[in-house]
Design a protein around this motif. Structure first.
Motif, PDB file in Angstrom:
ATOM      1  N   GLU A 181      -0.549   3.919   1.294  1.00 37.27           N
ATOM      2  CA  GLU A 181      -1.510   4.611   2.198  1.00 37.27           C
ATOM      3  C   GLU A 181      -0.457   4.758   3.662  1.00 37.27           C
ATOM      4  O   GLU A 181       0.506   3.926   4.043  1.00 37.27           O
ATOM      5  CB  GLU A 181      -2.671   3.980   2.415  1.00 37.27           C
ATOM      6  CG  GLU A 181      -3.784   3.797   1.714  1.00 37.27           C
ATOM      7  CD  GLU A 181      -4.218   5.378   1.158  1.00 37.27           C
ATOM      8  OE1 GLU A 181      -4.520   6.166   2.240  1.00 37.27           O
ATOM      9  OE2 GLU A 181      -4.813   5.333   0.154  1.00 37.27           O
ATOM     10  N   TYR A 217     -10.884  -6.506  -2.694  1.00 35.97           N
ATOM     11  CA  TYR A 217     -11.522  -6.945  -1.538  1.00 35.97           C
ATOM     12  C   TYR A 217     -11.189  -8.312  -1.267  1.00 35.97           C
ATOM     13  O   TYR A 217     -10.832  -9.064  -0.274  1.00 35.97           O
ATOM     14  CB  TYR A 217     -12.725  -6.516  -0.996  1.00 35.97           C
ATOM     15  CG  TYR A 217     -12.995  -6.679   0.231  1.00 35.97           C
ATOM     16  CD1 TYR A 217     -12.388  -6.413   1.628  1.00 35.97           C
ATOM     17  CD2 TYR A 217     -14.121  -7.476   0.632  1.00 35.97           C
ATOM     18  CE1 TYR A 217     -12.653  -6.754   2.810  1.00 35.97           C
ATOM     19  CE2 TYR A 217     -14.413  -7.893   1.864  1.00 35.97           C
ATOM     20  CZ  TYR A 217     -13.815  -7.773   3.014  1.00 35.97           C
ATOM     21  OH  TYR A 217     -14.322  -8.314   4.250  1.00 35.97           O
ATOM     22  N   GLN A 255     -17.471   0.134   4.435  1.00 33.33           N
ATOM     23  CA  GLN A 255     -15.898   0.197   4.869  1.00 33.33           C
ATOM     24  C   GLN A 255     -15.280   0.320   3.525  1.00 33.33           C
ATOM     25  O   GLN A 255     -14.394   1.027   3.375  1.00 33.33           O
ATOM     26  CB  GLN A 255     -15.720  -1.013   5.657  1.00 33.33           C
ATOM     27  CG  GLN A 255     -14.187  -0.978   6.186  1.00 33.33           C
ATOM     28  CD  GLN A 255     -13.871  -2.396   6.935  1.00 33.33           C
ATOM     29  OE1 GLN A 255     -14.188  -3.028   6.721  1.00 33.33           O
ATOM     30  NE2 GLN A 255     -12.927  -2.149   7.496  1.00 33.33           N
ATOM     31  N   GLN A 292      -6.020  -2.873   2.362  1.00 34.91           N
ATOM     32  CA  GLN A 292      -5.062  -3.588   1.392  1.00 34.91           C
ATOM     33  C   GLN A 292      -3.836  -4.145   2.081  1.00 34.91           C
ATOM     34  O   GLN A 292      -3.264  -5.067   1.368  1.00 34.91           O
ATOM     35  CB  GLN A 292      -4.828  -2.509   0.322  1.00 34.91           C
ATOM     36  CG  GLN A 292      -5.704  -2.039  -0.466  1.00 34.91           C
ATOM     37  CD  GLN A 292      -6.231  -0.428   0.023  1.00 34.91           C
ATOM     38  OE1 GLN A 292      -6.181  -0.339   1.451  1.00 34.91           O
ATOM     39  NE2 GLN A 292      -6.392   0.499  -0.739  1.00 34.91           N
ATOM     40  N   ASN A 341      -7.996  -2.776  10.761  1.00 38.70           N
ATOM     41  CA  ASN A 341      -8.032  -2.802   9.236  1.00 38.70           C
ATOM     42  C   ASN A 341      -8.482  -1.543   8.454  1.00 38.70           C
ATOM     43  O   ASN A 341      -8.947  -1.492   7.640  1.00 38.70           O
ATOM     44  CB  ASN A 341      -8.901  -3.946   8.754  1.00 38.70           C
ATOM     45  CG  ASN A 341     -10.439  -3.714   8.871  1.00 38.70           C
ATOM     46  OD1 ASN A 341     -10.596  -2.518   9.771  1.00 38.70           O
ATOM     47  ND2 ASN A 341     -11.373  -4.581   8.772  1.00 38.70           N
ATOM     48  N   SER A 342      -7.783  -0.467   9.164  1.00 40.54           N
ATOM     49  CA  SER A 342      -8.157   0.929   8.289  1.00 40.54           C
ATOM     50  C   SER A 342      -7.519   1.109   7.004  1.00 40.54           C
ATOM     51  O   SER A 342      -8.015   1.807   6.171  1.00 40.54           O
ATOM     52  CB  SER A 342      -7.654   2.032   9.384  1.00 40.54           C
ATOM     53  OG  SER A 342      -6.187   1.682   9.578  1.00 40.54           O
ATOM     54  N   VAL A 343      -6.401   0.371   6.928  1.00 43.81           N
ATOM     55  CA  VAL A 343      -5.706   0.229   5.672  1.00 43.81           C
ATOM     56  C   VAL A 343      -6.040  -1.100   5.363  1.00 43.81           C
ATOM     57  O   VAL A 343      -4.829  -2.031   5.311  1.00 43.81           O
ATOM     58  CB  VAL A 343      -4.266   0.893   5.581  1.00 43.81           C
ATOM     59  CG1 VAL A 343      -3.723   0.752   3.855  1.00 43.81           C
ATOM     60  CG2 VAL A 343      -4.000   2.348   6.081  1.00 43.81           C
ATOM     61  N   GLN A 363     -12.918   3.368   2.220  1.00 45.60           N
ATOM     62  CA  GLN A 363     -11.606   3.273   1.806  1.00 45.60           C
ATOM     63  C   GLN A 363     -11.426   3.086   0.360  1.00 45.60           C
ATOM     64  O   GLN A 363     -10.215   3.063  -0.185  1.00 45.60           O
ATOM     65  CB  GLN A 363     -10.948   1.907   2.488  1.00 45.60           C
ATOM     66  CG  GLN A 363     -11.161   1.909   4.035  1.00 45.60           C
ATOM     67  CD  GLN A 363      -9.947   1.014   4.767  1.00 45.60           C
ATOM     68  OE1 GLN A 363      -9.093   0.526   4.066  1.00 45.60           O
ATOM     69  NE2 GLN A 363     -10.368   0.314   5.744  1.00 45.60           N
ATOM     70  N   ARG A 364     -12.227   3.249  -0.507  1.00 39.82           N
ATOM     71  CA  ARG A 364     -12.118   3.322  -1.887  1.00 39.82           C
ATOM     72  C   ARG A 364     -11.702   2.145  -2.493  1.00 39.82           C
ATOM     73  O   ARG A 364     -10.644   2.014  -3.195  1.00 39.82           O
ATOM     74  CB  ARG A 364     -11.371   4.716  -2.467  1.00 39.82           C
ATOM     75  CG  ARG A 364     -12.040   6.126  -2.055  1.00 39.82           C
ATOM     76  CD  ARG A 364     -11.460   7.117  -2.646  1.00 39.82           C
ATOM     77  NE  ARG A 364      -9.992   7.292  -2.260  1.00 39.82           N
ATOM     78  CZ  ARG A 364      -9.816   7.850  -1.167  1.00 39.82           C
ATOM     79  NH1 ARG A 364     -10.618   8.440  -0.395  1.00 39.82           N
ATOM     80  NH2 ARG A 364      -8.374   7.836  -0.810  1.00 39.82           N
ATOM     81  N   THR A 406       0.816  -1.138  -0.025  1.00 41.84           N
ATOM     82  CA  THR A 406       0.032   0.020  -0.083  1.00 41.84           C
ATOM     83  C   THR A 406       0.775   1.174   0.019  1.00 41.84           C
ATOM     84  O   THR A 406       2.221   1.345   0.665  1.00 41.84           O
ATOM     85  CB  THR A 406      -0.969   0.038   1.189  1.00 41.84           C
ATOM     86  OG1 THR A 406      -1.730   1.199   1.240  1.00 41.84           O
ATOM     87  CG2 THR A 406      -0.274   0.116   2.526  1.00 41.84           C
TER      88      THR A 406
END
Length: 967
Positions: A136, A390, A379, A229, A225-227, A383-384, A134
């Motif tokens: 992010e 996913y 969610q 990926q 699991n905020s990020v 997070q787009r 990622t």
């Protein structure tokens, strides 16, 4: 020493050959036979014996000759002796071996219970970290320990220590924390590694509670699991810390059980002492006090193996409980990876408990409904993240769980799994994992069924080409029913060819190429190559897919070894044209050449193969530039040489020569290739001679002259001086064998003319070495050839010999070198052989000087004068030596060499020559530098020669040859 008059003594080579033959004698071997086995003595029973001792178990029968190995080693077999010696030197395992090593060995043995055919988690770890990345920013909560966590001093009271521990347990989840924000992926991994090191340091400094705090805080991170990926990679990094913690706890308890003697591998609860049991229970009580579900679950799973110290059925009872605990995790992705970790631990400590593994999987199937829930969708929108992306996040967890379930499972389990997939509406993610988890043989047998299930899958969540890729991997390893293969290929390719993304297309096509090559002909492979070219050419998409395209080439080369078939594929060479990057194109060409050299057994003249291989070799050759390393040049040259050696036009020698002419122009920058071409043309000339049996016609005579012209033109382009010298000499010999006298003369004169260009030092394997020894060896070979070279009618007597010796005289030799004199000494036997009525060897249909001059006195006089000049030069050099110990050794060696030449080739009936020989003998022995054994053998030879009728004159000389002591 006075000047001498040289005269060679007459030689009858046939008579001398007869004298040198060994006398035949009948030998009675009795029972001996060379293949009869020899009984070898066991060294254990012969230790301490000496030569001459007897043993009833000695070797074979007494009538057999002694075994040389046994005679040197008291009858013992050397291999047995060395093995016994090494065994005796190896000390037994010390009782003081560290308990850590014992624990490690025990772990290794237990892990082997799953067998080497089970792919371990460690092999998947790197792939997951590389795949799930990622850009992010990430955050992490770091635990900051307090002074209370440090070990108390020796003066602390026991009650204080207990109170401190209780406070630490109360503070277990409320410890000081520091949140780090805006971390890159690499920074995050570095912080996790720091925590891993902190865990080890805390453990080694006896801060066990602090270590537990670190593990708990890390386990909590798995609920974040905020990020999303990055979640699979986060799982990998944090479970590394959990694995470390589990090993540390297990080894500590193992150490407590290993006093005074180590615990056996198959220990039972009865073998564990009370202290170890109490400590183990203490750890489980600490973990039970963790309030949050996820860290309590992960930490207990990490030390699951420690249940062995408490009761027999501890693991069997705990695994189902932990499995049920996972149902309390609300996020389906977090739950899936928690189940994967349970399966990891379960396969390590109890691979036979398949019920718990199956329960994990069936629970996972029940959570699939959550994936499409409103919470998850919200969610993903936040997070787009798209749904297909996913779903791929589940792939490592589901694949691992299925791998554990499918390991050595019966084929019926696959049938059950397929039925469950159908009930779930052929969930693509699950179906993909099933195909990758079970044995390829099981999947291949049901390939048609799987294709039907893939067709019914919903493509919105998981693309069908990925499913066909997984199916193709199984079919590349196992064969489906023969009657279904064409249908399978057609159904798969219908889907693959519709993939719009070039990268997705080639990833899938590259897998199915192997299936096609394995079961079909060049027609089907050619069709697939055409389809790949069609998809990858627009917008130069091939530039981003070189690894996959290289894989396609490798797979084709694995199954197609007949290059006439390979190059007859219309799309094969256009496929090679897609490799536009120089380095990649050269690597592909090298791989093709390596397969060609390995598998092309028969020589070929097939124009399809020749044109294609010339194109490939030219590609490799043209990649060479000023920056190319020598090793790379050598590698390319060897491949091209391998191709040249496989080209043969049979009796069409002119076509073969034309090929060599073309190859010379094509590969002019690789010197080893030019050397090989010269050898090939020389071999062609000799093959022509063999076919014509030495009687050339006008046409073949012109052809061998053309071969000589090819070599004469090509040799000057070589940079290596010694390559030029040796090839001039060899080509001259080939020309002479084919009666091309003027060409042979030109080759030898060219060799003589470049002698002054030989440098004082040359590079050998990257190191500078003196060229003197190489030059002397070449000159000696050159001298041997000169015996059969007839003198040119316009250049006088011995013009080549004189020209060579003049070059030797003018060459700048090394200081304090005897090389020039050694060449002069080597020239004397040549001149002596030239003075014989019949030469020692000759070339058919070539008149040497023995035929041209017929023993003419003027010719013999010229030879004798030249010999006298050489001897004078040698004697002058000997006079300059003798000033110090080193030069006296050189003087003695040269004198003895010249003595040997006079003895073998000079007419010692001449008093002056005989006296010179005696003086040389005395000079060589003057300072005791001559080897005594050599001198003794030389004297014995001379005495033996005096018994021959024509050698009686040596009797007087041998009386004057004495051995002098070294003192």
């Amino acid at each position: 020493m006075a000047a001498v008059q040289w005269r060679s003594h007459g030689r009858n080579y046939d008579t001398e050959l007869q004298r040198c033959r060994l006398e035949a004698a009948l030998v009675d071997f009795g029972d001996y036979h060379p293949l009869k086995p020899i009984m070898v003595t066991d060294t254990k029973t012969r230790r301490g014996t000496r030569k001459g001792s007897t043993s009833s178990s000695s070797s074979s029968s007494s009538s057999a000759p002694p075994d040389p190995l046994s005679s040197m080693l008291d009858g013992t077999d050397p291999l047995s002796m060395f093995a016994a010696a090494s065994a005796s030197e190896t000390p037994p395992m010390s009782h003081s071996s560290s308990t850590g090593d014992l624990g490690r060995r025990k772990r290794e043995k237990e892990e082997e219970a799953v067998g080497p055919d089970f792919e371990p988690w460690s092999l998947k770890r790197g792939e997951i970290l590389a795949r799930f990345t990622t850009t992010e920013k990430l955050s992490i909560n770091l635990f900051i320990g307090s002074d209370r966590g440090k070990a108390t001093s020796q003066g602390s009271a026991v009650s204080e220590k207990v109170r401190t521990r209780l406070e630490e347990l109360d503070d277990l989840e409320e410890g000081s924390q520091r949140e780090l924000l805006n971390l890159s992926q690499q920074d995050y991994a570095n912080r996790i590694e720091e925590l891993n090191q902190s865990l080890k340091e805390a453990w080694s400094s006896d801060q066990k509670v602090k270590a537990l705090k670190i593990v708990i805080q890390c386990s909590k991170l798995l609920s974040d699991n905020s990020v999303i990926q990055f979640y699979p990679s986060k799982f990998v990094l944090i479970t590394d810390i959990l694995d470390t913690f589990g090993r540390l706890v297990y080894d500590r308890i193992w150490t407590m059980c290993s006093d005074p003697r180590p615990l056996p591998d198959n220990f039972t609860v009865e073998d564990v002492n009370d202290t170890a049991k109490e400590t183990c229970l203490n750890w489980f009580y600490k973990i039970a006090s963790i309030r949050e579900l996820l860290p309590r679950l992960y930490v207990e799973a990490a030390i699951l193996k420690c249940n062995r110290f408490l009761n027999k059925s501890g693991i069997q009872e705990t695994l189902p409980r932990l499995t049920a605990m996972v149902r309390g995790i609300g996020d389906p992705l977090v739950a899936a990876y928690a189940r994967a970790y349970l399966c990891r631990v379960g396969m390590e400590v109890a691979p036979h408990l398949k019920d718990s593994l199956n329960r994990n999987f069936f629970d996972l199937l029940g959570t699939f409904r959550q994936i499409s829930s409103e919470n998850v969708r919200a969610q993903l929108v936040l997070q787009r993240v798209e749904m297909p992306e996913y779903l791929t996040l589940y792939s490592p967890a589901i694949s691992w769980i299925l791998q554990c379930i499918a390991y050595r499972a019966p084929e019926s389990l696959l049938t059950e799994m397929m039925e469950r997939c159908k009930k779930l509406g052929n969930n693509a993610l699950l179906l993909n994992s099933v195909m990758r988890a079970f044995r390829p043989e099981f999947v291949a047998a049901r390939a048609t069924d799987f294709i039907g299930m893939i067709k019914d899958c919903d493509e919105a969540g998981f693309p069908k080409h990925l499913l066909f890729g997984s199916l193709g991997r199984s079919l590349a390893s196992a064969d489906p029913p023969e009657s279904e293969r064409l249908t399978i290929l057609n159904e798969a390719w219908k889907v693959i060819t519709k993939v719009r993304s070039p990268q997705d297309y080639i990833n899938c096509a590259e897998i199915w190429v192997e299936f096609t090559c394995r079961h079909f002909t060049k027609r089907e492979v050619n069709t697939i190559l055409a389809d790949i070219i069609k998809h990858m050419t627009p917008d130069r998409a091939f530039e981003d897919a070189y690894p996959q395209l290289q894989s396609v080439i490798r797979k084709i080369l694995t199954y197609f070894h007949d290059f006439s078939v390979l190059f007859s594929m219309e799309r094969f060479l256009p496929f090679l044209d897609m490799f536009q990057k120089d380095s990649v194109r050269v690597e592909v060409c090298k791989s093709i050449m390596e397969v060609f050299i390995k598998h092309q057994v028969e020589l070929t003249r097939d124009p399809v193969i020749l044109n294609a291989m010339l194109h490939i070799c030219k590609t490799m050759h043209d990649s060479v530039n000023a920056l190319t390393l020598e090793d790379e040049k050598r590698s390319l040259a060897l491949l091209i040489i391998g191709f040249i050696r496989m080209v043969s036009f049979g009796r069409d020698f002119e076509q073969q020569l034309s090929f060599c002419v073309e190859a010379r122009a094509t590969f002019c920058n690789l010197e080893p290739v030019l050397v090989q071409l010269i050898h090939t043309v020389n071999q062609l000339a000799m093959e022509t001679r063999r076919v014509m049996r030495g009687n050339h016609s006008r046409k073949t005579a012109a052809f061998v002259r053309a071969c000589a012209a090819y070599s004469f033109i090509t040799i000057p382009s070589l940079s290596s001086i010694f390559s030029r010298l040796s090839l001039y000499l060899l080509s001259g010999q080939v020309a002479l064998a084919n009666q091309c006298l003027s060409q042979a003369d030109a080759f030898l004169k060219a060799a003589v003319s470049i002698l002054p260009e030989v440098p004082r030092s040359i590079s050998v394997e990257g190191k500078l070495r003196s060229s003197e020894s190489f030059l002397v060896d070449f000159i000696n070979s050159f001298l041997a050839t000169l015996l059969v070279i007839p003198d040119h009618p316009e250049h006088g007597v011995l013009y080549l010999v004189r020209g060579l010796l003049n070059m030797v005289q003018d060459y700048t030799w090394e200081d304090n070198s005897d090389a020039k004199v050694r060449v002069y000494i080597s020239a004397l036997p040549l001149l002596a052989a030239m003075s014989q009525e019949t030469y020692l060897y000759s070339i058919p249909k070539v008149d040497s000087n023995d035929t041209l001059y017929g023993g003419d006195p003027k010719f013999l006089s010229e030879i004798n004068k030249l010999c006298e000049t050489l001897i004078g030069q040698i004697l002058d050099h000997l006079k300059t030596l003798g000033r110090d110990e080193q030069s006296t050794r050189r003087q003695g060696a040269l004198a003895f060499s010249l003595f040997g030449v006079l003895l073998a080739h000079g007419d010692l009936r001449n008093n002056k020559l005989s006296q010179l020989a005696v003086n040389l003998w005395n000079l060589s022995h003057k300072h005791g530098c001559c080897e005594t054994r050599t001198s003794v053998r030389t004297l014995e030879f001379i005495k033996h020669q005096t018994q021959q009728p024509d050698m009686t004159h040596l009797s007087d000389m041998v009386q004057r040859l004495t051995l002098q002591s070294r003192t």
